[in-house]
Scaffold this active site. Structure first.
Site, short mmCIF file in Angstrom:
data_model
loop_
_atom_site.label_atom_id
_atom_site.label_comp_id
_atom_site.label_asym_id
_atom_site.label_seq_id
_atom_site.Cartn_x
_atom_site.Cartn_y
_atom_site.Cartn_z
N CYS A 146 30.11 62.48 17.81
CA CYS A 146 31.36 62.27 17.07
C CYS A 146 31.50 63.43 16.08
CB CYS A 146 31.36 60.94 16.32
SG CYS A 146 32.81 60.77 15.25
N CYS B 211 31.67 62.30 12.39
CA CYS B 211 30.35 61.87 11.89
C CYS B 211 29.52 63.12 11.58
CB CYS B 211 29.62 61.00 12.91
SG CYS B 211 30.16 59.28 12.94
N HIS C 178 40.72 58.58 10.37
CA HIS C 178 41.02 59.65 9.42
C HIS C 178 42.45 59.51 8.92
CE1 HIS C 178 41.59 61.12 13.54
NE2 HIS C 178 42.62 61.79 13.10
N ASP D 164 41.89 70.28 7.15
CA ASP D 164 42.11 70.25 8.61
C ASP D 164 42.13 71.70 9.11
OD1 ASP D 164 43.86 68.05 10.66
OD2 ASP D 164 43.52 70.13 11.22
#
Ligand code: 5GP
Ligand code: ZN
Length: 148
Positions: free
Chosen positions: A4, A7, A100, A30
């Site tokens: 992930c 993660c 998110h 981002d």
């Protein structure tokens, strides 16, 4: 959760430009921003859909998001408006399966410019990465305004 991306970012196994961190969540720039200064807030705990989190953690993510938006504005990002966006599930254009919250600074009249980027985002292709140097500089600016 193995394999992930978010993660890995939360555990610092993957590089990111961090804006905020506490024991429950982390916020970072981002890398394929839909607006200049685009931030993502994620829970450190893995979950795909918002309702997998306890209610206090759901509320925490939005509360921190709100504080970061104030700091983004003070830093000059999204002064005229911001999209709080949470794509909850694949059919809702969630491409990274870890919860998110997007904080997307907007500028008046920027929608036409954003259309090709949005089209790439929903496919998960994303386009050109913003340089780490730029992301680090934006994160620093937002972090400084979080303290004021
Ligand atoms: P979604 O489409 O799942 O709602 O949003 C996923 C977001 O993750 C996108 O806005 C995309 O730009 C961002 N993203 C994808 N890969 C990375 C990465 O490696 N680092 C960072 N910081 N953001 C990423
Ligand atoms: Zn995860």
């Amino acid at each position: 959760m193995p394999n992930c991306l978010f993660c890995d970012i939360a555990q610092k196994k993957e590089q990111s430009s961090i804006v905020y961190e506490d024991e429950l969540c982390i916020a970072f720039m981002d890398i394929f921003p839909l607006g200049t200064g685009h931030v993502l807030v994620i829970p450190k705990k893995h979950g795909v859909l918002l309702n997998e989190l306890e209610q206090n953690l759901q509320a925490h993510i939005f509360s921190i998001g709100n504080k970061i938006v104030s700091a983004q504005r003070k830093a000059g990002f999204g002064v005229k408006g911001t999209n709080f966006l949470l794509n909850d599930g694949k059919a809702a254009n969630q491409t990274v399966p870890h919860i998110h919250l997007h904080l997307i600074p907007r500028e008046k009249g920027d929608f036409l410019k954003a259309i090709p980027k949005i089209a790439l985002h929903v496919t998960g292709v994303f386009g050109r990465r913003t340089s780490r140097e730029t992301l680090n500089a934006q994160a620093k600016l937002i972090r400084e305004h979080l303290l004021t």
